[in-house]
Motif scaffolding. Sequence first.
Motif, mmCIF file in Angstrom:
data_model
loop_
_atom_site.group_PDB
_atom_site.id
_atom_site.type_symbol
_atom_site.label_atom_id
_atom_site.label_comp_id
_atom_site.label_asym_id
_atom_site.label_seq_id
_atom_site.Cartn_x
_atom_site.Cartn_y
_atom_site.Cartn_z
ATOM 1 N N LEU A 1 0.863 -1.178 0.000
ATOM 2 C CA LEU A 1 0.000 0.000 0.000
ATOM 3 C C LEU A 1 0.901 1.229 0.000
ATOM 4 O O LEU A 1 1.719 1.404 0.915
ATOM 5 N N CYS A 2 0.752 2.070 -1.018
ATOM 6 C CA CYS A 2 1.606 3.251 -1.168
ATOM 7 C C CYS A 2 0.801 4.502 -0.864
ATOM 8 O O CYS A 2 -0.203 4.789 -1.529
ATOM 9 N N HIS A 3 1.237 5.256 0.150
ATOM 10 C CA HIS A 3 0.604 6.515 0.511
ATOM 11 C C HIS A 3 1.314 7.658 -0.217
ATOM 12 O O HIS A 3 2.527 7.840 -0.063
ATOM 13 N N LEU A 4 0.554 8.412 -1.002
ATOM 14 C CA LEU A 4 1.076 9.567 -1.722
ATOM 15 C C LEU A 4 0.347 10.806 -1.230
ATOM 16 O O LEU A 4 -0.728 10.700 -0.628
ATOM 17 N N PRO A 5 0.882 12.006 -1.462
ATOM 18 C CA PRO A 5 0.174 13.211 -1.018
ATOM 19 C C PRO A 5 -1.259 13.315 -1.524
ATOM 20 O O PRO A 5 -2.125 13.876 -0.853
ATOM 21 N N GLY A 6 -1.533 12.746 -2.714
ATOM 22 C CA GLY A 6 -2.874 12.848 -3.287
ATOM 23 C C GLY A 6 -3.790 11.685 -3.003
ATOM 24 O O GLY A 6 -4.969 11.717 -3.368
ATOM 25 N N GLY A 7 -3.302 10.639 -2.351
ATOM 26 C CA GLY A 7 -4.140 9.476 -2.080
ATOM 27 C C GLY A 7 -3.321 8.204 -2.075
ATOM 28 O O GLY A 7 -2.086 8.234 -2.141
#
Length: 282
Positions: free
Chosen positions: A243-249
């Motif tokens: 699961l990759c958390h990015l600033p946009g989602g």
Amino acid sequence: MRFTKMHGAGNDYVYVNCFAEPVPADIPATAIAVSDRHFGIGGDGLVLIGPSDKADARMRMFNADGSEAEMCGNAVRCVAKFVHDHGICRKDELRIETGRGVLTLQLLVEGGSVHRVRVNMSSPILRSADIPTTLPGDPPVRAPLEVAGRKLEVTCVSMGNPHCVTFVDQITDEWVHGVGPQIEKHPAFPRKINAEFVQVLSRSEINMRVWERGSGETLACGTGACASAVAAILNGLCDRTVLCHLPGGDLTLEWSEGGDVFMTGPATEVFSGVWNPSGAVR
């Protein structure tokens, strides 16, 4: 020129339906103009959706600086949503032609419209010459790279476009805005490169920010998330589903035992309008 603004996890582009609209005469200049967030529509670039002789549709993607990119994972999800929701091809599984080749996308439809898309991003490219990079290793894992007065260990992966992944304890603006642009243009990368900075949270979870080649920092990068997951697995830091958390989602990545990388994430349509040659939107 009629357009639709869409985003995948905050990675926003201006989309043009070239089934109905003519292809812009000067695509790079159009991409630069429409991407401007003050005097244009605003976005990370321009995406043209058109006919394909080998798939349901073809995607061409241009960065905010006018350069054409081979592939964009967030954009291809939005292309699939547009093709389905606007009636070009209303199937639950689509084939989209990209600079990487033809990709297969499974659409998660609710209430007649696409909300999430699962993309077979194909196998990562791990041979240095094909990424391309002059750094050692096939794949180049923990390769030494001196940049911005720092001696880094980086892992390079291509998902049809090149990525350089650096694992850090904390992701800061200094990394992204200070080091990122210098990695992008480093001579070790003959076609420039996207620079990802990754914090590993667990065997199944990471944080990531990206400095994109030709666009600067964006809120998300689908191919970058795939490359970061592959890099984490190659370095023994994560298992095969991440699961990759990015600033946009958030994006979910799976590097299957068969070799292909699967990416699942949102696709959102924001608004539509008309762009005229003087640069006004109505």
